[in-house]
Design a protein around this motif. Structure first.
Motif, PDB file in Angstrom:
ATOM      1  N   PRO A 172       6.439 -11.069   3.948  1.00 19.22           N
ATOM      2  CA  PRO A 172       5.945 -10.029   4.624  1.00 19.22           C
ATOM      3  C   PRO A 172       6.275 -10.727   6.081  1.00 19.22           C
ATOM      4  N   GLN A 173       5.778  -9.675   6.977  1.00 18.18           N
ATOM      5  CA  GLN A 173       6.035  -9.768   8.443  1.00 18.18           C
ATOM      6  C   GLN A 173       4.319  -9.752   8.437  1.00 18.18           C
ATOM      7  N   ALA A 174       4.000 -10.523   9.331  1.00 21.41           N
ATOM      8  CA  ALA A 174       2.497  -9.962   9.328  1.00 21.41           C
ATOM      9  C   ALA A 174       2.492  -8.908  10.600  1.00 21.41           C
ATOM     10  N   THR A 175       3.428  -8.607  11.507  1.00 22.02           N
ATOM     11  CA  THR A 175       3.005  -7.565  11.948  1.00 22.02           C
ATOM     12  C   THR A 175       3.534  -5.719  11.151  1.00 22.02           C
ATOM     13  N   GLY A 176       2.303  -5.155  11.761  1.00 17.67           N
ATOM     14  CA  GLY A 176       2.482  -4.012  10.708  1.00 17.67           C
ATOM     15  C   GLY A 176       1.743  -4.180   9.541  1.00 17.67           C
ATOM     16  N   MET A 177       0.862  -5.595   8.978  1.00 11.82           N
ATOM     17  CA  MET A 177       0.251  -5.277   7.432  1.00 11.82           C
ATOM     18  C   MET A 177      -0.742  -4.094   7.584  1.00 11.82           C
ATOM     19  N   VAL A 178      -1.106  -3.759   6.594  1.00 15.56           N
ATOM     20  CA  VAL A 178      -2.850  -3.251   6.304  1.00 15.56           C
ATOM     21  C   VAL A 178      -3.830  -4.065   5.934  1.00 15.56           C
ATOM     22  N   GLY A 179      -4.836  -3.383   6.301  1.00 12.82           N
ATOM     23  CA  GLY A 179      -6.229  -4.017   6.463  1.00 12.82           C
ATOM     24  C   GLY A 179      -6.687  -3.499   5.157  1.00 12.82           C
ATOM     25  N   TYR A 180      -6.761  -4.533   4.399  1.00 10.12           N
ATOM     26  CA  TYR A 180      -7.992  -3.413   3.393  1.00 10.12           C
ATOM     27  C   TYR A 180      -8.330  -1.997   3.764  1.00 10.12           C
ATOM     28  N   ASP A 181      -9.633  -2.703   3.981  1.00  8.36           N
ATOM     29  CA  ASP A 181     -10.337  -1.889   5.137  1.00  8.36           C
ATOM     30  C   ASP A 181      -9.347  -0.425   5.446  1.00  8.36           C
ATOM     31  N   ALA A 182      -8.848  -0.085   6.316  1.00  8.15           N
ATOM     32  CA  ALA A 182      -7.598   0.577   6.283  1.00  8.15           C
ATOM     33  C   ALA A 182      -7.602   1.407   4.920  1.00  8.15           C
ATOM     34  N   VAL A 183      -7.290   1.131   3.858  1.00 10.61           N
ATOM     35  CA  VAL A 183      -7.064   1.898   2.669  1.00 10.61           C
ATOM     36  C   VAL A 183      -8.434   2.606   1.969  1.00 10.61           C
ATOM     37  N   PRO A 184      -7.842   3.897   2.074  1.00 12.02           N
ATOM     38  CA  PRO A 184      -9.220   4.891   1.866  1.00 12.02           C
ATOM     39  C   PRO A 184     -10.089   4.354   0.478  1.00 12.02           C
ATOM     40  N   SER A 185     -11.051   4.567   0.618  1.00  9.68           N
ATOM     41  CA  SER A 185     -11.839   4.305  -0.820  1.00  9.68           C
ATOM     42  C   SER A 185     -13.108   4.886  -1.176  1.00  9.68           C
ATOM     43  N   VAL A 186     -13.593   5.616  -2.020  1.00  4.45           N
ATOM     44  CA  VAL A 186     -14.633   6.485  -2.918  1.00  4.45           C
ATOM     45  C   VAL A 186     -15.280   5.571  -4.009  1.00  4.45           C
ATOM     46  N   SER A 187     -16.424   5.673  -4.016  1.00  3.87           N
ATOM     47  CA  SER A 187     -17.282   4.832  -5.053  1.00  3.87           C
ATOM     48  C   SER A 187     -18.363   5.892  -5.207  1.00  3.87           C
ATOM     49  N   ASN A 188     -17.775   7.285  -5.948  1.00  3.81           N
ATOM     50  CA  ASN A 188     -19.205   8.302  -6.191  1.00  3.81           C
ATOM     51  C   ASN A 188     -19.596   7.797  -7.314  1.00  3.81           C
ATOM     52  N   ALA A 248       1.316  -1.497   0.207  1.00 10.22           N
ATOM     53  CA  ALA A 248      -0.103   0.281  -0.176  1.00 10.22           C
ATOM     54  C   ALA A 248       0.944   1.398  -0.175  1.00 10.22           C
ATOM     55  N   LEU A 249       0.914   1.796  -0.907  1.00  9.35           N
ATOM     56  CA  LEU A 249       1.642   2.833  -1.269  1.00  9.35           C
ATOM     57  C   LEU A 249       1.550   4.406  -0.542  1.00  9.35           C
ATOM     58  N   PRO A 250       2.341   5.432   0.202  1.00  7.37           N
ATOM     59  CA  PRO A 250       1.535   6.339   0.375  1.00  7.37           C
ATOM     60  C   PRO A 250       2.004   7.245  -0.973  1.00  7.37           C
ATOM     61  N   SER A 251       0.039   8.075  -1.218  1.00 10.66           N
ATOM     62  CA  SER A 251       0.594   9.023  -1.769  1.00 10.66           C
ATOM     63  C   SER A 251      -0.345  10.227  -1.151  1.00 10.66           C
ATOM     64  N   PRO A 252       0.455  11.156  -1.102  1.00  7.35           N
ATOM     65  CA  PRO A 252      -0.569  12.678  -0.298  1.00  7.35           C
ATOM     66  C   PRO A 252      -1.937  13.327  -1.677  1.00  7.35           C
ATOM     67  N   THR A 253      -2.514  12.771  -1.945  1.00 10.94           N
ATOM     68  CA  THR A 253      -3.199  12.932  -2.679  1.00 10.94           C
ATOM     69  C   THR A 253      -4.879  12.116  -2.317  1.00 10.94           C
ATOM     70  N   GLY A 254      -4.078  10.688  -1.152  1.00 10.86           N
ATOM     71  CA  GLY A 254      -5.263  10.154  -0.559  1.00 10.86           C
ATOM     72  C   GLY A 254      -5.866   9.266  -1.087  1.00 10.86           C
ATOM     73  N   LEU A 255      -5.347   9.346  -2.515  1.00  2.00           N
ATOM     74  CA  LEU A 255      -6.219   7.904  -3.196  1.00  2.00           C
ATOM     75  C   LEU A 255      -5.666   6.601  -2.928  1.00  2.00           C
ATOM     76  N   ALA A 256      -6.029   5.437  -3.042  1.00  2.00           N
ATOM     77  CA  ALA A 256      -5.530   4.283  -2.751  1.00  2.00           C
ATOM     78  C   ALA A 256      -4.713   4.250  -3.645  1.00  2.00           C
TER      79      ALA A 256
END
Length: 396
Positions: free
Chosen positions: A329-345, A252-260
């Motif tokens: 990858p190490q299990a600790t620190g993994m990102v859950g899918y729900d934690a990734v921002p998502s918008v559905s217009n 999950a890449l960091p994006s300052p735009t807030g997009l997934a």
């Protein structure tokens, strides 16, 4: 263009029809968002293939055991790349992806030379961005007093039109008898097509934001996605890769735009080389589908060996890069899918406003879109440029 007009009229008669305006509801939601269904889009663009030089769509899915649809659009008389790649959740979506890439490249090859001539310094005062922030060659000849041709570009925030250097936008790779001073990197970052202007502009913006996230990720610690938490269409792609005994990992890449934004890496015993795909979107499911299918596409592309820009060096690097299965990858620190921002217009117009606002918040400058659309063809094509966002072509 008479032949193009005749074929476009024929497409309308058989049901492709004109595209709706940018404020219309989305007709396609699976793996990508489009204003028309895949069937409608294909009916609209297929009659144009002969006039634009596309001789065939080739199914190369079967060259690999993964099975994710991958197609190639072949355009032998291209002035840049004669083979374009496309991927998708279905055969029709992969065909559209390949064909649209070839269509947009044709438009960039035939882009108008620009209606304005001015110095870099004068145009910077008018347009409000630094030309040196664009993609420059390592040993470029850009100077404040250099006279260039400029192409009008639409400010996607609704402000007054700006201009972009015409040579930045051109993909005319024909050899000429005169030397041209090096200025801008010839790339396709932000070049996109669609059924409507909004659809094309969004595809271009998503690519520019994806490349910005990839560049920023080079200096950031990786954050891996817990693939077992993934749902939606992306879960089906994940399962398809696993069923083919392909190891999958996603950052999950960091994006300052807030997009997934995601970067997917695949590896298998059958082909023990790492292949990468990336995707960015307001809808995290589309972003992840794009990253996973692009990783599969990159592998098929190397297997097929028909793309013009694949050199012998690419295969030497692939052989040198053969490696054992990467450690999980190490299990600790993994990102859950729900934690990734998502918008559905509901509409592409809403999506475009949201993405433009995200870019403005980061750069303070509006994204710009040079319109390459040829009226006789009728397929919206744009080149989106976002001064202030990052792009390193060497990491792709």
């Amino acid at each position: 263009m008479t032949e193009v007009l005749q074929r476009r009229a024929a497409a309308d008669q058989v049901g492709g029809g004109p595209a709706p305006d940018g404020a219309s509801s989305k007709a396609c939601w699976a793996g990508t968002h489009r204003a028309l269904t895949p069937e409608q889009t294909l009916r609209r663009i297929e009659p144009l293939f002969p006039a634009l030089g596309i001789t065939r769509l080739a199914d190369v899915t079967w060259l690999d055991e993964i099975g994710i649809p991958v197609y190639q659009a072949v355009r032998p008389d291209s002035w840049s790349l004669s083979v374009s790649q496309g991927k998708g959740l279905t055969d029709d979506l992969a065909k559209i992806s390949a064909a649209m890439e070839s269509i947009e490249t044709w438009h960039a090859e035939h882009a108008a030379p620009g209606e304005t001539v001015a110095t870099v310094a004068d145009m910077e005062r008018t347009c409000g961005y630094r030309v040196r922030d664009l993609s420059l060659e390592p040993r470029h000849y850009l100077r404040p007093g250099l006279n260039l041709r400029w192409t009008r570009a639409k400010r996607l925030d609704g402000g007054e039109d700006a201009f972009l250097p015409s040579s930045l936008l051109s993909l005319d790779g024909r050899v000429r008898p005169t030397w041209t001073p090096p200025l801008f990197v010839a790339d396709t970052n932000g070049l996109a097509s669609g059924n409507t202007f909004d659809e094309a502009a969004l595809h271009g913006l998503y690519e520019v934001i994806e490349r910005d996230a990839l560049t920023r990720a080079e200096t950031a610690a990786p954050s891996f996605l817990d693939l077992d938490t993934v749902d939606g269409s992306a879960a089906g792609v994940r399962d398809q890769l696993r069923a083919a005994d392909v190891d999958v990992r996603v950052e999950a890449l960091p994006s300052p735009t807030g997009l997934a934004c995601f970067r997917a890496t695949i590896w298998s015993e059958m082909f023990p080389v790492l292949f990468v795909g990336a995707g960015a979107h307001l809808d995290r499911d589309v972003a992840l589908c794009r990253a996973l299918t692009e990783a599969a596409q990159s592998r098929v592309t190397e297997i097929a060996a028909t793309r013009d820009d694949l050199t012998a060096g690419a295969y030497r690097r692939a052989l040198a890069g053969r490696s054992p299965k990467p450690a999980p990858p190490q299990a600790t620190g993994m990102v859950g899918y729900d934690a990734v921002p998502s918008v559905s217009n509901a509409s592409l117009a809403e999506d475009l406003r949201a993405v433009v606002a995200g870019v403005l918040a980061v750069t303070g400058r509006s994204p710009l879109a040079a319109d390459h659309t040829v009226d006789e063809v009728g397929i919206p094509v744009v080149r989106v440029v976002c001064p202030g966002l990052l792009f390193d072509s060497t990491i792709l």
